[in-house]
Design a protein around this motif. Structure first.
Motif, PDB file in Angstrom:
ATOM      1  N   UNK A  23       0.824  -1.206   0.000  1.00 36.69           N
ATOM      2  CA  UNK A  23       0.000   0.000   0.000  1.00 36.69           C
ATOM      3  C   UNK A  23       0.862   1.262   0.000  1.00 36.69           C
ATOM      4  N   UNK A  24       1.918   1.257   0.803  1.00 37.62           N
ATOM      5  CA  UNK A  24       2.841   2.404   0.849  1.00 37.62           C
ATOM      6  C   UNK A  24       3.513   2.614  -0.509  1.00 37.62           C
ATOM      7  N   UNK A  25       3.752   1.520  -1.224  1.00 31.31           N
ATOM      8  CA  UNK A  25       4.410   1.594  -2.535  1.00 31.31           C
ATOM      9  C   UNK A  25       3.440   1.912  -3.669  1.00 31.31           C
ATOM     10  N   UNK A  26       2.191   2.254  -3.335  1.00 34.02           N
ATOM     11  CA  UNK A  26       1.257   2.693  -4.362  1.00 34.02           C
ATOM     12  C   UNK A  26       0.263   1.658  -4.845  1.00 34.02           C
ATOM     13  N   UNK A  27       0.311   0.435  -4.318  1.00 34.09           N
ATOM     14  CA  UNK A  27      -0.653  -0.591  -4.683  1.00 34.09           C
ATOM     15  C   UNK A  27      -1.955  -0.309  -3.948  1.00 34.09           C
ATOM     16  N   UNK A  28      -3.071  -0.768  -4.526  1.00 34.14           N
ATOM     17  CA  UNK A  28      -4.382  -0.602  -3.908  1.00 34.14           C
ATOM     18  C   UNK A  28      -5.015  -1.962  -3.691  1.00 34.14           C
ATOM     19  N   UNK A  29      -5.757  -2.101  -2.598  1.00 29.45           N
ATOM     20  CA  UNK A  29      -6.455  -3.354  -2.330  1.00 29.45           C
ATOM     21  C   UNK A  29      -7.448  -3.624  -3.454  1.00 29.45           C
ATOM     22  N   UNK A  30      -7.561  -4.886  -3.834  1.00 28.45           N
ATOM     23  CA  UNK A  30      -8.488  -5.292  -4.883  1.00 28.45           C
ATOM     24  C   UNK A  30      -9.307  -6.462  -4.347  1.00 28.45           C
ATOM     25  N   UNK A  31     -10.554  -6.216  -4.044  1.00 25.57           N
ATOM     26  CA  UNK A  31     -11.408  -7.277  -3.529  1.00 25.57           C
ATOM     27  C   UNK A  31     -11.165  -7.543  -2.053  1.00 25.57           C
ATOM     28  N   UNK A  32     -11.821  -8.563  -1.575  1.00 18.58           N
ATOM     29  CA  UNK A  32     -11.735  -8.931  -0.163  1.00 18.58           C
ATOM     30  C   UNK A  32     -10.553  -9.860   0.090  1.00 18.58           C
ATOM     31  N   UNK A  33     -10.019  -9.843   1.304  1.00 10.87           N
ATOM     32  CA  UNK A  33      -8.951 -10.788   1.632  1.00 10.87           C
ATOM     33  C   UNK A  33      -9.511 -12.205   1.727  1.00 10.87           C
ATOM     34  N   UNK A  34      -8.630 -13.169   1.580  1.00 12.42           N
ATOM     35  CA  UNK A  34      -9.015 -14.574   1.741  1.00 12.42           C
ATOM     36  C   UNK A  34      -8.308 -15.120   2.975  1.00 12.42           C
ATOM     37  N   UNK A  35      -8.874 -16.168   3.507  1.00 12.38           N
ATOM     38  CA  UNK A  35      -8.352 -16.738   4.745  1.00 12.38           C
ATOM     39  C   UNK A  35      -8.680 -18.219   4.725  1.00 12.38           C
ATOM     40  N   UNK A  36      -7.698 -19.058   4.917  1.00 13.64           N
ATOM     41  CA  UNK A  36      -7.951 -20.488   4.875  1.00 13.64           C
ATOM     42  C   UNK A  36      -6.955 -21.280   5.687  1.00 13.64           C
ATOM     43  N   UNK A  43      -1.605 -24.470   9.727  1.00 10.03           N
ATOM     44  CA  UNK A  43      -1.621 -23.047  10.053  1.00 10.03           C
ATOM     45  C   UNK A  43      -2.624 -22.328   9.159  1.00 10.03           C
ATOM     46  N   UNK A  44      -3.116 -21.194   9.630  1.00  5.50           N
ATOM     47  CA  UNK A  44      -4.002 -20.362   8.830  1.00  5.50           C
ATOM     48  C   UNK A  44      -3.156 -19.530   7.866  1.00  5.50           C
ATOM     49  N   UNK A  45      -3.693 -19.337   6.652  1.00  8.43           N
ATOM     50  CA  UNK A  45      -3.008 -18.553   5.641  1.00  8.43           C
ATOM     51  C   UNK A  45      -3.943 -17.455   5.148  1.00  8.43           C
ATOM     52  N   UNK A  46      -3.349 -16.321   4.774  1.00 13.88           N
ATOM     53  CA  UNK A  46      -4.091 -15.156   4.292  1.00 13.88           C
ATOM     54  C   UNK A  46      -3.684 -14.866   2.856  1.00 13.88           C
ATOM     55  N   UNK A  47      -4.582 -14.200   2.152  1.00 14.80           N
ATOM     56  CA  UNK A  47      -4.276 -13.732   0.807  1.00 14.80           C
ATOM     57  C   UNK A  47      -4.988 -12.427   0.535  1.00 14.80           C
ATOM     58  N   UNK A  48      -4.355 -11.568  -0.248  1.00 12.13           N
ATOM     59  CA  UNK A  48      -4.959 -10.286  -0.609  1.00 12.13           C
ATOM     60  C   UNK A  48      -4.476  -9.894  -1.999  1.00 12.13           C
ATOM     61  N   UNK A  49      -5.408  -9.615  -2.878  1.00  9.86           N
ATOM     62  CA  UNK A  49      -5.068  -9.114  -4.205  1.00  9.86           C
ATOM     63  C   UNK A  49      -4.836  -7.609  -4.114  1.00  9.86           C
ATOM     64  N   UNK A  50      -3.871  -7.129  -4.891  1.00 13.65           N
ATOM     65  CA  UNK A  50      -3.586  -5.707  -4.978  1.00 13.65           C
ATOM     66  C   UNK A  50      -3.351  -5.348  -6.444  1.00 13.65           C
ATOM     67  N   UNK A  51      -3.682  -4.114  -6.799  1.00 12.17           N
ATOM     68  CA  UNK A  51      -3.452  -3.630  -8.161  1.00 12.17           C
ATOM     69  C   UNK A  51      -2.745  -2.286  -8.105  1.00 12.17           C
ATOM     70  N   UNK A  52      -2.136  -1.942  -9.228  1.00 10.82           N
ATOM     71  CA  UNK A  52      -1.437  -0.661  -9.325  1.00 10.82           C
ATOM     72  C   UNK A  52      -1.497  -0.184 -10.774  1.00 10.82           C
ATOM     73  N   UNK A  53      -1.793   1.075 -10.955  1.00  2.00           N
ATOM     74  CA  UNK A  53      -1.776   1.664 -12.288  1.00  2.00           C
ATOM     75  C   UNK A  53      -0.389   2.251 -12.531  1.00  2.00           C
ATOM     76  N   UNK A  54       0.226   1.836 -13.622  1.00  4.18           N
ATOM     77  CA  UNK A  54       1.566   2.322 -13.986  1.00  4.18           C
ATOM     78  C   UNK A  54       1.497   2.912 -15.398  1.00  4.18           C
ATOM     79  N   UNK A  55       2.515   3.681 -15.744  1.00  3.85           N
ATOM     80  CA  UNK A  55       2.515   4.294 -17.083  1.00  3.85           C
ATOM     81  C   UNK A  55       2.460   3.194 -18.138  1.00  3.85           C
TER      82      UNK A  55
END
Length: 68
Positions: A23-36, A43-55
């Motif tokens: 997020x600090x590097x300019x990426x934005x959250x995309x959708x909801x996080x996953x957890x499984x 162990x529990x694992x997490x996932x989160x999609x992120x997107x970024x607009x670049x030139x």
């Protein structure tokens, strides 16, 4: 150009730091996080999609997404 990454990891503070850094590097959250539950590691694992607009530029599958 819109680029996409899927961050994943064990459910711990390191995963939260990974998402925060994106997020600090300019990426934005995309959708909801996953957890499984990972039955192999027990162990529990997490996932989160992120997107970024670049030139606009040619897409290079060999280039690391963090280098855009």
């Amino acid at each position: 150009m819109l680029i996409y990454r899927f961050l994943s990891g064990e459910d711990d503070s390191a995963f939260c730091h990974k998402v925060t850094k994106a997020l600090v590097d300019g990426w934005q959250l995309h959708g909801s996080p996953t957890y499984g539950y990972d039955a192999v590691t027990k162990k529990m694992r997490c996932g989160q999609a992120v997107t970024k607009t670049v030139r606009d530029q040619p897409y290079d599958p060999d280039k690391k997404l963090t280098e855009y």
